[in-house]
Design an enzyme around this catalytic site. Structure first.
Site: not given
Lengths: 434, 303
Positions: A140, A267, A270, A296, A420
């Site tokens: 990541c 979205r 939400t 995610s 992370c």
């Protein structure tokens, strides 16, 4: 004779020195204090704020729209096409001659034969043959590692200007988890954890650090609401560049080019209650608190950051967005990789010589609500200063673009961006807005 | 040979911190201190004259003979090489004052030419009628004690010149150091102006005097320099980067000269190196300690 000499001025001024001094005492004193204060090496934030021609600075940070893998705007785009677009926009937005770019570093994780794509797309986009390309991968954080690699090359004097790029198409290259391990390695429990799925690590964090489903859903809902608000208010407009990509007509299969200009993973509307109804994504692990709603999305996207010495930026007359300070990576148990920022952020702050209080904006990747909730709790980060990036992949370089943009909007000074990293690491970087 | 050392002789001058001190070249017992109130930031200055005499048990006695008051801080002092009772001081108001130790209260001469703080004065010990001053206005000036105006002005740097020192070997060589991070050597026999360096000619109003050698000694300010008294063309520099560096000016090759990492040797003093003094193989470096009023000689190192 002596007393006369005392008041005799032989220079340009016809006033005695004493009255000259009195009339100018404030300005002179201030000047003197300023000059002498420069002898003391400042510490903390003041040290970072010093400007040196050798500083590594960011003059451009842009990103593509971030689209849902397999369903979003880039579902039919290839990785090399995303790269091509990213490079083209980099050349257009950089305001410099592409031949000045001494090296390009591309961070990407899942792309197979990434080096071929990275080099060939650079040439197709208009970078000259003389501009080399390399590829880095630290999951990541790959995009951030690209930034860090370029910054270190600049700092060491190997190059003056460099481009860091992050790219990922999870539509083209889905994450299939780790490969089979040799029994010589899988006999070590921590090694075995490395190949596990990310969802498993999320459930581990939720169990070990008591993060409940309610907390996660509340957090995720707030995150979506923040993103929706930011999108509606046009906060992302300054960092997003429109991408022209191919899309296939779902019925006819006909290929046509479309322009994608906005993130399509946010979205709207939400709520915590809505998220509460979603089925657990990993019923087989832990307390099964992770869902498609509080984790995610999987994403396609790209980002680019142009770095150079302050000397070069000033010579070229470019606007300096931020000063790059430091990137650091910390390791931890692979089974709870999500809380890597807890280790990386203090390390980065200490290397930069500053404290949490000096930071105006923390940006942490939001791979899973579980890890994010716990990171904020454990580091005692002030909520108003924390900005979350609710996306997996296209993380590193993209967070730099988003973080600097948000920092600019807030008129803050210090950005700490952190994420992370699968197999048990965390990365964090410090930037100083100019 | 570890005989117990006698404690050092101490003199305290309350309210006045010392920027510089100099032994008389004529009297082995005479010492002059250039001092400033409020650490030289603002306020008066004092020139202290001190005698050091041997006392009982190998002790030294230090006594304050007299002092002179000035209206701005004093940053440096230099004894005359031709007159045993005369000395000059460098002052924050841009003035240079000459004092006679047999007279009281007032200087015998005042020169006001520098437009900013004068930070160093150095008397040539070869051409003994000449002394040099350096100032934050970027100038180095040469003076003869009996002339009412300077005899030579050089625009040595475009920023503060912290020190200008005559070579102890060659009467026409002068070294300087500056805020701009360079160490320069000027030859007084070849006075020319430096050609403008690329781009806009900012040299027009204040043409820079050409140096025979310019050493980019540091990326930050260079605060102090000294010539090696025994090896011509060997210079030491020290400054804000906390490094003491030794330069052989006959062969400047960046990165290859002997560099002493001051950070290791200065007790990791958080403050910058500010005075430097070289002997044949010993280099003494002093820095601002945590209390600015006390000056600490920290290290002797082989160079």
């Amino acid at each position: 004779m002596t007393s006369l000499d005392h008041f005799l001025i032989t220079g340009r001024f016809s006033l005695p020195s004493s009255s000259l001094l009195l009339s100018n005492i404030d300005a002179r004193t201030m000047e003197r204090v300023k000059q002498l204060a420069g002898h003391f090496r400042p510490t903390g934030l003041a040290a970072l704020e010093r400007k040196n021609p050798d500083d590594v600075v960011v003059t451009m940070a842009i990103r593509s729209p971030l689209c849902k893998a397999r369903k979003g705007g880039f579902r039919d785009a290839r990785t090399d096409e995303l790269l091509l677009e990213m490079y083209k926009h980099s050349i257009a937005q950089s305001k410099i001659d592409p031949k000045l770019v001494g090296d390009i570093c591309v961070g990407t994780v899942l792309t197979s034969d990434a080096m071929y794509a990275a080099r060939s797309a650079a040439l197709a986009a208009g970078f000259p043959e003389t501009t080399p390309v390399q590829v880095v991968n630290r999951f990541c954080s790959s995009g951030l590692m690209a930034v860090s690699t370029i910054a270190n090359q600049i700092r060491s004097g190997a190059i003056e200007v460099g481009l860091a790029v992050g790219v990922e198409s999870m539509s083209e290259n889905p994450d299939k988890g780790g490969p089979e391990q040799s029994e010589l390695i899988s006999c070590n429990p921590a090694s075995r954890d490395c190949k596990e799925r990310m969802g498993w690590t999320s459930e581990n964090v939720a169990v070990e650090f008591n993060v409940t489903r309610e907390e996660q859903d509340a957090f995720a809902a707030e995150s979506f609401q923040k993103a929706e608000r930011a999108q509606n208010l046009g906060y992302f407009k300054d960092e997003i560049v429109p991408f022209a990509v191919f899309q296939k007509d779902p019925k006819t299969g006909e290929k046509r080019q479309v322009i994608v200009t906005e993130d399509d993973g946010i979205r709207h509307g939400t709520t915590k209650e809505g998220l509460g109804k979603i089925r657990p994504a990993f019923p087989q692990w832990g307390n099964s608190t992770t869902t498609g709603g509080n984790a995610s999305q999987i994403t396609d996207g790209a980002a680019a950051v142009l770095l150079m010495t302050r000397r070069k930026a000033e010579e070229l007359g470019l606007t300096i967005l931020a000063k790059y300070v430091i990137t650091t990576v910390a390791g931890l148990a692979p089974r709870i990789m999500g809380i890597g920022p807890i280790y990386a952020i203090p390390k980065a702050l200490s290397l930069a010589g500053i404290t949490i209080d000096d930071v105006d904006l923390f940006e942490i990747n939001e791979a899973f609500a579980s890890q994010c909730v716990y990171c904020i709790k454990a580091l005692k980060l002030p909520v108003e200063k924390t900005y979350l990036s609710p996306l997996l992949r296209a993380t590193g370089a993209r967070q730099v673009a988003t973080g600097l943009n948000e920092l600019h909007r807030r008129k803050g000074k210090v950005l700490v961006t952190s994420m992370c990293i699968g197999t048990g690491m965390g990365a964090a970087a410090v930037f100083l807005r100019e | 040979m570890s005989l117990p050392r006698a404690p050092p002789a101490l003199l305290h001058t309350p309210g006045f911190a010392h920027y510089s001190l100099a032994w008389s070249p004529f009297h082995t017992t005479r010492l002059a201190l250039a001092s400033s109130a409020n650490f030289g930031l603002v306020g008066n200055g004092r020139l202290h004259l001190v005698s050091v005499h041997p006392g009982p048990n190998g002790m030294q006695n230090i006594t304050l003979d007299k002092y002179y008051e000035t209206q701005d801080g004093l940053y440096d002092v230099a004894w005359s090489e031709i007159h045993e009772n005369q000395l000059v001081t460098a002052s924050g108001d841009g003035s240079i004052r000459m004092w006679d130790v047999v007279l009281n209260d007032l200087p015998i001469r005042v020169w006001q030419e520098h437009s900013r703080e004068v930070f160093s004065v150095d008397w040539s010990n070869i051409k003994k009628d000449t002394f040099a001053s350096s100032s934050w206005d970027g100038m180095i000036k040469l003076w003869l004690p009996d002339r009412p105006r300077s005899v030579l002005t050089m625009q040595a740097h475009h920023s503060c010149v912290y020190q200008a020192l005559f070579s102890p070997h060659q009467p026409d060589l002068l070294a300087s150091c500056s805020t701009d991070g360079t160490l320069k050597i000027f030859d007084l026999r070849t006075q020319t102006y430096a050609p403008p360096t690329g781009g806009i000619n900012t040299n027009f109003a204040t043409p820079l005097t050409a140096a025979v050698l310019t050493v980019p000694a540091s990326t930050t300010e260079v605060l102090s320099i000294d010539w090696n008294k025994y090896k011509p063309f060997v210079l030491a520099s020290a400054g804000v980067d906390k490094m003491a560096k030794v330069w052989d000016c006959r062969m400047i090759k960046l990165g290859e000269v002997g560099q002493v990492d001051g950070r290791q040797h200065l007790h990791q003093a958080e403050y910058s190196t500010s005075t430097i003094h070289t002997q044949s193989s010993l280099l003494d470096v002093a820095g601002h300690s945590t209390r600015m009023e006390s000056w600490q000689a920290v290290v002797g190192m082989d160079v």
